[in-house]
Scaffold this active site. Sequence first.
Site, PDB file in Angstrom:
ATOM      1  N   SER A  16       4.222  10.070 -19.446  1.00  0.00           N
ATOM      2  CA  SER A  16       4.392  10.247 -17.994  1.00  0.00           C
ATOM      3  C   SER A  16       5.674   9.554 -17.537  1.00  0.00           C
ATOM      4  O   SER A  16       6.359   8.901 -18.338  1.00  0.00           O
ATOM      5  CB  SER A  16       3.179   9.668 -17.234  1.00  0.00           C
ATOM      6  OG  SER A  16       3.151   8.268 -17.349  1.00  0.00           O
ATOM      7  N   ILE A  18       9.059   7.917 -16.402  1.00  0.00           N
ATOM      8  CA  ILE A  18      10.442   7.839 -16.900  1.00  0.00           C
ATOM      9  C   ILE A  18      10.533   8.372 -18.336  1.00  0.00           C
ATOM     10  O   ILE A  18      11.429   9.151 -18.673  1.00  0.00           O
ATOM     11  CB  ILE A  18      10.952   6.374 -16.842  1.00  0.00           C
ATOM     12  CG1 ILE A  18      10.968   5.850 -15.393  1.00  0.00           C
ATOM     13  CG2 ILE A  18      12.331   6.244 -17.476  1.00  0.00           C
ATOM     14  CD1 ILE A  18      11.228   4.353 -15.258  1.00  0.00           C
ATOM     15  N   SER A 138      13.145  -4.391 -16.572  1.00  0.00           N
ATOM     16  CA  SER A 138      13.050  -4.086 -15.134  1.00  0.00           C
ATOM     17  C   SER A 138      13.868  -5.112 -14.354  1.00  0.00           C
ATOM     18  O   SER A 138      14.010  -6.262 -14.800  1.00  0.00           O
ATOM     19  CB  SER A 138      11.588  -4.179 -14.684  1.00  0.00           C
ATOM     20  OG  SER A 138      11.506  -4.175 -13.276  1.00  0.00           O
ATOM     21  N   TYR A 151       3.640  -9.141 -14.717  1.00  0.00           N
ATOM     22  CA  TYR A 151       4.655  -8.149 -15.077  1.00  0.00           C
ATOM     23  C   TYR A 151       6.049  -8.772 -15.204  1.00  0.00           C
ATOM     24  O   TYR A 151       6.684  -8.672 -16.257  1.00  0.00           O
ATOM     25  CB  TYR A 151       4.653  -7.066 -14.002  1.00  0.00           C
ATOM     26  CG  TYR A 151       5.590  -5.907 -14.213  1.00  0.00           C
ATOM     27  CD1 TYR A 151       5.263  -4.888 -15.101  1.00  0.00           C
ATOM     28  CD2 TYR A 151       6.789  -5.809 -13.503  1.00  0.00           C
ATOM     29  CE1 TYR A 151       6.116  -3.806 -15.281  1.00  0.00           C
ATOM     30  CE2 TYR A 151       7.643  -4.733 -13.674  1.00  0.00           C
ATOM     31  CZ  TYR A 151       7.308  -3.735 -14.558  1.00  0.00           C
ATOM     32  OH  TYR A 151       8.150  -2.658 -14.731  1.00  0.00           O
ATOM     33  N   LYS A 155       9.097  -8.890 -18.308  1.00  0.00           N
ATOM     34  CA  LYS A 155      10.375  -8.186 -18.223  1.00  0.00           C
ATOM     35  C   LYS A 155      11.547  -9.176 -18.316  1.00  0.00           C
ATOM     36  O   LYS A 155      12.611  -8.850 -18.837  1.00  0.00           O
ATOM     37  CB  LYS A 155      10.435  -7.371 -16.924  1.00  0.00           C
ATOM     38  CG  LYS A 155       9.364  -6.262 -16.864  1.00  0.00           C
ATOM     39  CD  LYS A 155       9.522  -5.240 -17.975  1.00  0.00           C
ATOM     40  CE  LYS A 155       8.580  -4.057 -17.841  1.00  0.00           C
ATOM     41  NZ  LYS A 155       8.766  -3.035 -18.870  1.00  0.00           N
TER      42      LYS A 155
HETATM   43  N1  LIG Z   1       8.438   2.840 -12.075  1.00  0.00           N
HETATM   44  C1  LIG Z   1       9.211   1.805 -11.787  1.00  0.00           C
HETATM   45  O1  LIG Z   1       9.514   1.506 -10.607  1.00  0.00           O
HETATM   46  C2  LIG Z   1       9.786   0.959 -12.901  1.00  0.00           C
HETATM   47  C3  LIG Z   1      10.776   0.033 -12.568  1.00  0.00           C
HETATM   48  C4  LIG Z   1      11.315  -0.759 -13.566  1.00  0.00           C
HETATM   49  C5  LIG Z   1      10.881  -0.617 -14.870  1.00  0.00           C
HETATM   50  N2  LIG Z   1       9.903   0.296 -15.164  1.00  0.00           N
HETATM   51  C6  LIG Z   1       9.485   0.381 -16.568  1.00  0.00           C
HETATM   52  O2  LIG Z   1       9.672   1.710 -17.025  1.00  0.00           O
HETATM   53  C7  LIG Z   1       8.769   1.985 -18.087  1.00  0.00           C
HETATM   54  C8  LIG Z   1       8.079   3.316 -17.825  1.00  0.00           C
HETATM   55  O3  LIG Z   1       7.275   3.187 -16.658  1.00  0.00           O
HETATM   56  P1  LIG Z   1       6.972   4.375 -15.652  1.00  0.00           P
HETATM   57  O4  LIG Z   1       7.391   3.925 -14.311  1.00  0.00           O
HETATM   58  O5  LIG Z   1       7.475   5.646 -16.191  1.00  0.00           O
HETATM   59  O6  LIG Z   1       5.382   4.310 -15.631  1.00  0.00           O
HETATM   60  P2  LIG Z   1       4.251   5.283 -16.185  1.00  0.00           P
HETATM   61  O7  LIG Z   1       4.457   6.660 -15.707  1.00  0.00           O
HETATM   62  O8  LIG Z   1       2.972   4.583 -15.861  1.00  0.00           O
HETATM   63  O9  LIG Z   1       4.503   5.259 -17.752  1.00  0.00           O
HETATM   64  C9  LIG Z   1       4.054   4.234 -18.584  1.00  0.00           C
HETATM   65  C10 LIG Z   1       4.001   4.792 -19.994  1.00  0.00           C
HETATM   66  O10 LIG Z   1       3.613   3.751 -20.900  1.00  0.00           O
HETATM   67  C11 LIG Z   1       2.576   4.251 -21.723  1.00  0.00           C
HETATM   68  N3  LIG Z   1       1.734   3.163 -22.199  1.00  0.00           N
HETATM   69  C12 LIG Z   1       1.057   2.238 -21.480  1.00  0.00           C
HETATM   70  N4  LIG Z   1       0.364   1.440 -22.288  1.00  0.00           N
HETATM   71  C13 LIG Z   1       0.599   1.861 -23.564  1.00  0.00           C
HETATM   72  C14 LIG Z   1       0.163   1.451 -24.853  1.00  0.00           C
HETATM   73  N5  LIG Z   1      -0.683   0.421 -25.013  1.00  0.00           N
HETATM   74  N6  LIG Z   1       0.624   2.118 -25.942  1.00  0.00           N
HETATM   75  C15 LIG Z   1       1.461   3.172 -25.791  1.00  0.00           C
HETATM   76  N7  LIG Z   1       1.912   3.608 -24.613  1.00  0.00           N
HETATM   77  C16 LIG Z   1       1.480   2.960 -23.511  1.00  0.00           C
HETATM   78  C17 LIG Z   1       1.814   5.236 -20.834  1.00  0.00           C
HETATM   79  O11 LIG Z   1       1.136   6.202 -21.609  1.00  0.00           O
HETATM   80  P3  LIG Z   1      -0.405   6.207 -22.011  1.00  0.00           P
HETATM   81  O12 LIG Z   1      -1.179   5.679 -20.852  1.00  0.00           O
HETATM   82  O13 LIG Z   1      -0.643   7.641 -22.319  1.00  0.00           O
HETATM   83  O14 LIG Z   1      -0.500   5.346 -23.219  1.00  0.00           O
HETATM   84  C18 LIG Z   1       2.967   5.914 -20.121  1.00  0.00           C
HETATM   85  O15 LIG Z   1       3.491   6.945 -20.918  1.00  0.00           O
HETATM   86  C19 LIG Z   1       7.812   0.794 -18.145  1.00  0.00           C
HETATM   87  O16 LIG Z   1       8.204  -0.090 -19.160  1.00  0.00           O
HETATM   88  C20 LIG Z   1       8.002   0.140 -16.790  1.00  0.00           C
HETATM   89  O17 LIG Z   1       7.676  -1.226 -16.807  1.00  0.00           O
HETATM   90  C21 LIG Z   1       9.353   1.104 -14.211  1.00  0.00           C
END
Ligand SMILES: NC(=O)c1ccc[n+]([C@@H]2O[C@H](COP(=O)([O-])OP(=O)(O)OC[C@H]3O[C@@H](n4cnc5c(N)ncnc54)[C@H](OP(=O)(O)O)[C@@H]3O)[C@@H](O)[C@H]2O)c1
Length: 254
Positions: A16, A18, A138, A151, A155
Site C-alpha cells: 500500500s 508509498i 521520516s 515512531y 526514524k
Molecule cells: N505517510 C507518511 O506521511 C509518511 C511520512 C514519512 C515516512 N513514512 C514512511 O513511509 C513508509 C511507507 O509508509 P506509508 O505511508 O506508505 O504507509 P502504509 O500505506 O501504511 O504502508 C506501510 C507498508 O508497510 C508494510 N508493513 C507493515 N508492517 C510490516 C511487516 N511487519 N512486514 C512487512 N511489511 C510490513 C505494510 O504492508 P502489510 O500490512 O501488508 O504488511 C505496508 O505495505 C513507512 O516506513 C513510513 O514510516 C510515511
Amino acid sequence: MTERGWKTVWITGASSGIGQELAKLMDGAADHVVISARSVNKLEALSERSRAIASFPLDVTDTEAVSDCVKTIEVTAGPIDLAVLNAGAWALMDAQHLELEAVRTGIEVNYMGVMNAIDALIPPMIERRRGHIAIVASVAGYRGLPRSIAYGPTKAALNNLAEILRLELEPHGITISVINPGFVDTPMTQNNPFPMPSIVSAEEAAKQILEGLKRRRFEIAFPRGFIMVMKLMQLMPLGLYFWLVRKIVMRGKT
Ligand SMILES: NC(=O)c1ccc[n+]([C@@H]2O[C@H](COP(=O)([O-])OP(=O)(O)OC[C@H]3O[C@@H](n4cnc5c(N)ncnc54)[C@H](OP(=O)(O)O)[C@@H]3O)[C@@H](O)[C@H]2O)c1
C-alpha cells in the site's frame, strides 16, 4: 544499472501507500521488481499488473524469512541492485498513556525490519562491490515531536544508521540513501486527527523518491518547503525549539 534502469529492485512495504506507488513507477525503470509485505492478496493484485513485478510475501520482523527472501530473489531474479526498505508502522501515542506493545512493534518493524534486511544484503553486495540500499525514515526523526513516541525515535535511529552505513559501506562500492518524507497521504496517515501541512500524494512521493534514487542522493527529502522548515527546526537551540513546538504544535498544552 542497465539502460532501462536497474536490473533487480526489491521494495518492502509495497502492499500500500508509498511502496505500492514506487513499485508501479519502478515497473518502467527496472527489469525485475520484487515486492514484499504481509498482505498476500494486495501484493498479488499489484504483481498481476506487469510481468516485471513479482510478489514475495514477507514479515520483515522475521529475521530468517528476510534472509531466505534475499537469497531467493538473488537466485530467481538476479543480484539485487537496489533495495528500498520501506515497510513501516505508525501509532499515535501520548507519554501519559504508553502502550508498550505498539512501541515494541515500532522498533521491530521500523528499525529491526531494516536491520534484518541489511544483514542479508550487505555480504552479497560487498562481494559484488556494488548495490544500493535505500532506507525509508521520516522527517519525524529529525527532532522529538509530541505524540510520536512509538515512531519518531525509530526514524531518528534510521537516520543515524544510514550515516554509519554510508561511512562504512561506500568504500566497498555500496550506495546508501535515506528517504525522509514529510506528510504523505497513505493508509498510514488517513486517521491522523491533526493538521498535516504540505501533505503530498503517494504518487508524488514515489516520483520524488525515484528521482532521488536515480541520482543516487544520500538524503531524499520532500516536499522542499516543508523540509526547509524542518531542517531549520533541527538547527534551533533546544530552548527555542521547545518553545516553538509548544506554541505551534501543542498550542500551549504542557
Ligand atoms: N505517510 C507518511 O506521511 C509518511 C511520512 C514519512 C515516512 N513514512 C514512511 O513511509 C513508509 C511507507 O509508509 P506509508 O505511508 O506508505 O504507509 P502504509 O500505506 O501504511 O504502508 C506501510 C507498508 O508497510 C508494510 N508493513 C507493515 N508492517 C510490516 C511487516 N511487519 N512486514 C512487512 N511489511 C510490513 C505494510 O504492508 P502489510 O500490512 O501488508 O504488511 C505496508 O505495505 C513507512 O516506513 C513510513 O514510516 C510515511
